[in-house]
Design an enzyme around this catalytic site. Structure first.
Site, PDB file in Angstrom:
ATOM      1  N   LYS A  18       0.840  -1.207   0.000  1.00  0.00           N
ATOM      2  CA  LYS A  18       0.000   0.000   0.000  1.00  0.00           C
ATOM      3  C   LYS A  18       0.878   1.261   0.000  1.00  0.00           C
ATOM      4  CE  LYS A  18      -3.878  -2.357   2.228  1.00  0.00           C
ATOM      5  NZ  LYS A  18      -4.694  -2.618   3.428  1.00  0.00           N
ATOM      6  N   GLN A  76      -4.259  -1.338   9.665  1.00  0.00           N
ATOM      7  CA  GLN A  76      -4.306  -2.660   9.045  1.00  0.00           C
ATOM      8  C   GLN A  76      -4.906  -3.682  10.010  1.00  0.00           C
ATOM      9  OE1 GLN A  76      -3.598  -3.271   5.860  1.00  0.00           O
ATOM     10  NE2 GLN A  76      -3.961  -5.474   6.001  1.00  0.00           N
ATOM     11  N   ASP A  92     -10.804   3.323   4.431  1.00  0.00           N
ATOM     12  CA  ASP A  92     -11.131   1.896   4.316  1.00  0.00           C
ATOM     13  C   ASP A  92     -12.644   1.680   4.204  1.00  0.00           C
ATOM     14  OD1 ASP A  92      -9.212  -0.152   4.192  1.00  0.00           O
ATOM     15  OD2 ASP A  92      -8.544   0.254   6.248  1.00  0.00           O
TER      16      ASP A  92
HETATM   17  N1  GUN Z   1      -7.028  -6.545   6.336  1.00  0.00           N
HETATM   18  C1  GUN Z   1      -7.429  -7.268   5.271  1.00  0.00           C
HETATM   19  N2  GUN Z   1      -7.967  -6.469   4.330  1.00  0.00           N
HETATM   20  C2  GUN Z   1      -7.910  -5.217   4.818  1.00  0.00           C
HETATM   21  C3  GUN Z   1      -8.298  -3.957   4.298  1.00  0.00           C
HETATM   22  O1  GUN Z   1      -8.852  -3.820   3.200  1.00  0.00           O
HETATM   23  N3  GUN Z   1      -8.046  -2.893   5.093  1.00  0.00           N
HETATM   24  C4  GUN Z   1      -7.482  -3.010   6.317  1.00  0.00           C
HETATM   25  N4  GUN Z   1      -7.300  -1.910   7.037  1.00  0.00           N
HETATM   26  N5  GUN Z   1      -7.102  -4.163   6.828  1.00  0.00           N
HETATM   27  C5  GUN Z   1      -7.323  -5.258   6.070  1.00  0.00           C
END
Ligand code: GUN
Length: 295
Positions: A53, A97, A120
């Site tokens: 990311k 995350q 998110d």
């Molecule tokens: N863990 C798995 N997928 C995601 C996501 O799309 N965003 C976040 N913050 N954590 C995740």
């Protein structure tokens, strides 16, 4: 005939090219979109997602504020960092995350993120706004899946869509978006899950099957209608001693067999994964525009 492979990597590149231009235009106005990234602990998959990311932000000109915290970080410390980011004008989006270590209350953490920076799309305010069709940050994986379907020329309107999986991050929001009266939806949606009596009875009728179960080979060729579109959201690590790192990634779909029956299929890796990251970039750019009254 073998299916057409829907390359998430290629579609993600298209969207990232569009976003790169948008970021360049914002920079002419002295605006640099910023993403605050928080990772708690050392989960290998999470480390690799977060790094991907941040790399993607960098590539299109988004500033990312990297925060790697130890697994012992207290809930209060994490909430303090979120509060700081909520009040920091350089930060347009906050990404915590998931999953978080067990001693931290995930729901409380998600609730602490300002809805205006919740790129998110996990905050209950954004979830609620999405459900009633108001402007909201859309969750990245569901939005990425829909963009992949649409940009491949597969018709959503009126399609029978079967989603296998009912998680808060994928199954539930996807079902909602796809059923909405909007250009991202207008489909007829069925959600299958662990208590569904006969999953194949549903998937066999589907024009579009979306697998989001978290288990390899959940969707086999005998469960898919000839000519269907199959989207694989799964990312599973399975042991593979022939690989240097000792594992390889597979989805939830038996790709090799299903591709002989489907008309469209997404690979793993290189399918939904790059789209999830791209929609996070998209939300961060949107947030920067909103913060500067440009939307
Ligand atoms: N863990 C798995 N997928 C995601 C996501 O799309 N965003 C976040 N913050 N954590 C995740």
């Amino acid at each position: 005939m073998a299916a057409q492979i829907i390359s998430g990597k290629e579609i993600a590149q298209q969207i990232r090219a569009e976003l790169t231009q948008e970021v360049a235009k914002l920079k002419e106005k002295n605006i640099t979109p910023g993403l605050g990234v928080i990772l708690v602990g050392q989960d290998p998959a999470s480390i690799s997602y977060v790094s991907a990311k941040e790399k993607a932000c960098d590539a299109i000109g988004i500033y990312s504020d990297d925060n790697r915290l130890s697994a012992e970080t207290s809930e209060d410390e994490l909430l303090g960092l979120i509060e700081k980011m909520n009040n920091d004008p350089k930060i347009n989006g906050i990404l915590v995350q998931l999953p978080l270590p067990k001693h931290i209350n995930e729901a409380k953490v998600l609730l602490a993120i300002a809805p205006s920076k919740d790129v998110d799309g996990f905050h209950p305010v954004n979830v609620g706004r999405m459900v009633i069709g108001e402007k909201a940050f859309l969750p990245c994986t569901p939005h990425g899946v829909i963009q992949m379907i649409k940009r491949s020329g597969v018709t959503l309107e009126g399609a029978e869509v079967v989603i296998v999986g009912r998680s808060n991050i994928v199954g539930k929001p996807l079902a909602n978006l796809l059923a909405q009266k909007s250009e991202l939806g207008n489909a007829t949606v069925t959600v299958c899950h662990t208590r569904t009596r006969n999953i194949a009875a549903h998937t066999l009728k589907a024009d579009i099957v979306i697998a989001a179960t978290g288990y390899p080979n959940t969707i086999t060729a005998d469960m898919v209608k000839e000519g269907a579109c199959v989207i694989d959201v799964g990312v599973n690590r399975i042991e593979d001693k022939t690989r240097e790192r000792g594992y390889r990634l597979v989805g939830d779909v038996d790709f090799d067999a299903v591709k002989e029956k489907a008309a469209f299929i997404t690979p793993v890796p290189g399918g939904v994964g790059p789209m999830t990251i791209t929609m996070l970039l998209y939300n961060t750019v949107e947030s920067a525009k909103m913060a500067n009254d440009l939307l």
